[in-house]
Scaffold this active site. Structure first.
Site, PDB file in Angstrom:
ATOM      1  N   HIS A  70      28.489 -47.693  77.489  1.00 17.21           N
ATOM      2  CA  HIS A  70      27.300 -48.503  77.179  1.00 17.21           C
ATOM      3  C   HIS A  70      27.064 -48.599  75.680  1.00 17.21           C
ATOM      4  O   HIS A  70      27.302 -47.661  74.924  1.00 17.21           O
ATOM      5  CB  HIS A  70      26.055 -47.982  77.918  1.00 17.21           C
ATOM      6  CG  HIS A  70      25.580 -46.612  77.527  1.00 17.21           C
ATOM      7  ND1 HIS A  70      24.648 -46.412  76.546  1.00 17.21           N
ATOM      8  CD2 HIS A  70      25.872 -45.382  78.025  1.00 17.21           C
ATOM      9  CE1 HIS A  70      24.383 -45.111  76.435  1.00 17.21           C
ATOM     10  NE2 HIS A  70      25.119 -44.466  77.319  1.00 17.21           N
ATOM     11  N   ASP A 187      26.160 -41.211  71.802  1.00 17.23           N
ATOM     12  CA  ASP A 187      25.858 -41.553  73.191  1.00 17.23           C
ATOM     13  C   ASP A 187      25.343 -43.001  73.190  1.00 17.23           C
ATOM     14  O   ASP A 187      24.204 -43.244  72.899  1.00 17.23           O
ATOM     15  CB  ASP A 187      24.794 -40.596  73.726  1.00 17.23           C
ATOM     16  CG  ASP A 187      24.298 -40.961  75.111  1.00 17.23           C
ATOM     17  OD1 ASP A 187      24.987 -41.724  75.809  1.00 17.23           O
ATOM     18  OD2 ASP A 187      23.215 -40.462  75.498  1.00 17.23           O
ATOM     19  N   GLU A 221      21.762 -49.084  80.013  1.00 22.77           N
ATOM     20  CA  GLU A 221      22.131 -47.805  80.637  1.00 22.77           C
ATOM     21  C   GLU A 221      21.096 -46.736  80.349  1.00 22.77           C
ATOM     22  O   GLU A 221      20.788 -45.909  81.211  1.00 22.77           O
ATOM     23  CB  GLU A 221      23.509 -47.349  80.129  1.00 22.77           C
ATOM     24  CG  GLU A 221      24.128 -46.193  80.912  1.00 22.77           C
ATOM     25  CD  GLU A 221      23.623 -44.814  80.509  1.00 22.77           C
ATOM     26  OE1 GLU A 221      23.840 -43.857  81.280  1.00 22.77           O
ATOM     27  OE2 GLU A 221      23.015 -44.670  79.412  1.00 22.77           O
ATOM     28  N   GLU A 222      20.545 -46.737  79.142  1.00 21.91           N
ATOM     29  CA  GLU A 222      19.588 -45.694  78.772  1.00 21.91           C
ATOM     30  C   GLU A 222      18.288 -45.764  79.576  1.00 21.91           C
ATOM     31  O   GLU A 222      17.517 -44.811  79.587  1.00 21.91           O
ATOM     32  CB  GLU A 222      19.273 -45.767  77.271  1.00 21.91           C
ATOM     33  CG  GLU A 222      20.424 -45.348  76.365  1.00 21.91           C
ATOM     34  CD  GLU A 222      20.748 -43.861  76.424  1.00 21.91           C
ATOM     35  OE1 GLU A 222      20.083 -43.125  77.181  1.00 21.91           O
ATOM     36  OE2 GLU A 222      21.675 -43.439  75.713  1.00 21.91           O
ATOM     37  N   ASP A 241      31.400 -41.778  79.068  1.00 21.72           N
ATOM     38  CA  ASP A 241      30.113 -41.490  78.438  1.00 21.72           C
ATOM     39  C   ASP A 241      30.215 -40.099  77.824  1.00 21.72           C
ATOM     40  O   ASP A 241      31.187 -39.379  78.063  1.00 21.72           O
ATOM     41  CB  ASP A 241      28.984 -41.571  79.467  1.00 21.72           C
ATOM     42  CG  ASP A 241      27.643 -41.953  78.863  1.00 21.72           C
ATOM     43  OD1 ASP A 241      27.447 -41.649  77.668  1.00 21.72           O
ATOM     44  OD2 ASP A 241      26.803 -42.539  79.564  1.00 21.72           O
TER      45      ASP A 241
END
Length: 345
Positions: A70, A187, A221-222, A241
């Site tokens: 992501h 991330d 995604e977060e 990830d």
């Protein structure tokens, strides 16, 4: 296995980490990766929510493997403008707010203006506030100081800043001579970088994967729904990830992490077993771990009703959602594991 292009990987990492892309404001990052994939000679597309899809032809076109990373990150948004000209904030995703105290930021307005500022506690000076060191750092006790001459809400509104504007945090990206990559938002931009490194490796070495591939760079995604909708031809999804580091975990920054289970439950047993076997066969630095406070694009895809098998791997990242750090060795091990998987299965 031939060596990966380290200079290329590090260059992509630095470029993408310096493109602001909090959840909901990801188009510039998606555009960058889209252009780079096309430059490497791949066909691309996008779905309605803006996820980038990169297509790779395999030996078996009857079956398709999906890979995802992501590009959306954590961030902040203007909740309201205070009477004193400071900005009240709301979180986008789950940043560790105490680590944001004192960080430089940018405010993006909807009419294209960009202002700089600093994220601060509402008690920012030990010479003035008795609770400057003890005040809990949370949304209600933190604010943005804008680098413009403003003294009131009206002054700020004249700049074009409004509620709902994004506040993006300085990443402080550095790559050290010892191989450490330290930055906010590794991330998951370091994994997106790894997948781009894989795409270049396939081209450089004229490698055709076993199955057709759809590589997805996801948004949202977060906040939990990045890969909730997949192309219908995808049968398996391997999410790339960050690997977690800390209490009870075996992973280090120099490892590729293989997640057996996270908050959404165990990952596909067969896929995880294959990944472990490939790590052993290729003598990779790897760890198998459990992440009780974690979810991934696979989690979102399964909750979205996609009929898939799913697994999760990624380079070990220390201090996630804060000032993060990994090592090139972990990124390289991740790329090697991905290439091993897509060329064997």
């Amino acid at each position: 296995m031939q060596p990966f292009d380290k200079e290329y990987v590090c260059d992509i990492a630095k470029q993408i980490l310096n493109i602001d892309s909090p959840t909901g404001y990801t188009k510039r990052a998606i555009d960058f990766m889209d252009e780079e994939a096309k430059r490497l000679g791949y066909t691309t597309g996008r779905n309605q929510k803006g996820n980038l899809l990169i297509y790779v032809d395999g030996k078996d076109s009857e079956h398709t493997l999906g890979l995802s990373a992501h590009l959306d990150t954590l961030g902040l948004m203007v909740r309201s403008i205070k009477d004193n000209g400071k900005l009240a904030i709301t979180k986008v995703g789950g940043p560790c707010l105490p680590t944001l105290d004192g960080e430089y930021c940018k405010i993006y307005t909807r009419d294209g203006k960009v202002y700089t500022g600093t994220i601060l506690s509402c008690s920012p000076s030990v010479h003035v506030y008795p609770d400057a060191s003890t005040l809990e750092r949370k949304e209600d006790t933190m604010e943005v100081r804008i680098d413009e001459v403003v003294h009131s809400k009206a002054d700020v509104e004249k700049l074009g800043i409004n509620n709902g504007d994004f506040v993006c945090i300085d990443t402080k990206t550095q790559i050290t001579e010892s191989g450490f990559i330290k930055s906010r938002f590794l991330d998951d931009k370091i994994s997106a970088t790894a997948l781009m490194g894989v795409l270049k490796y396939l081209k450089d070495n004229n490698i055709t994967p076993q199955r057709d591939l759809v590589i997805m760079f996801s948004t949202y995604e977060e906040v939990g729904h990045g890969a909730s909708c997949l192309p219908e031809e995808v049968e398996e999804l391997l999410a790339v990830d960050m690997g977690c580091i800390g209490t009870d975990l075996a992973c280090t920054e120099q490892d590729v992490s293989i997640c057996a289970k996270d908050s959404s439950g165990p990952y596909d047993y067969e896929m995880i077993t294959r990944l472990v076997e490939l790590s052993k066969e290729n003598k990779l630095n790897y760890a198998v771990d459990i992440y009780p406070q974690y979810g991934s694009d696979v989690s979102a895809a399964l909750r979205g009703g996609n009929d898939i098998k799913g697994a999760l791997i990624g380079p070990g990242v220390h201090a996630s959602h804060g000032m993060e750090r990994t090592h090139y060795d972990g990124v390289e091990s991740t790329m090697k594991l991905v290439v091993s998987y897509i060329t064997k299965y």
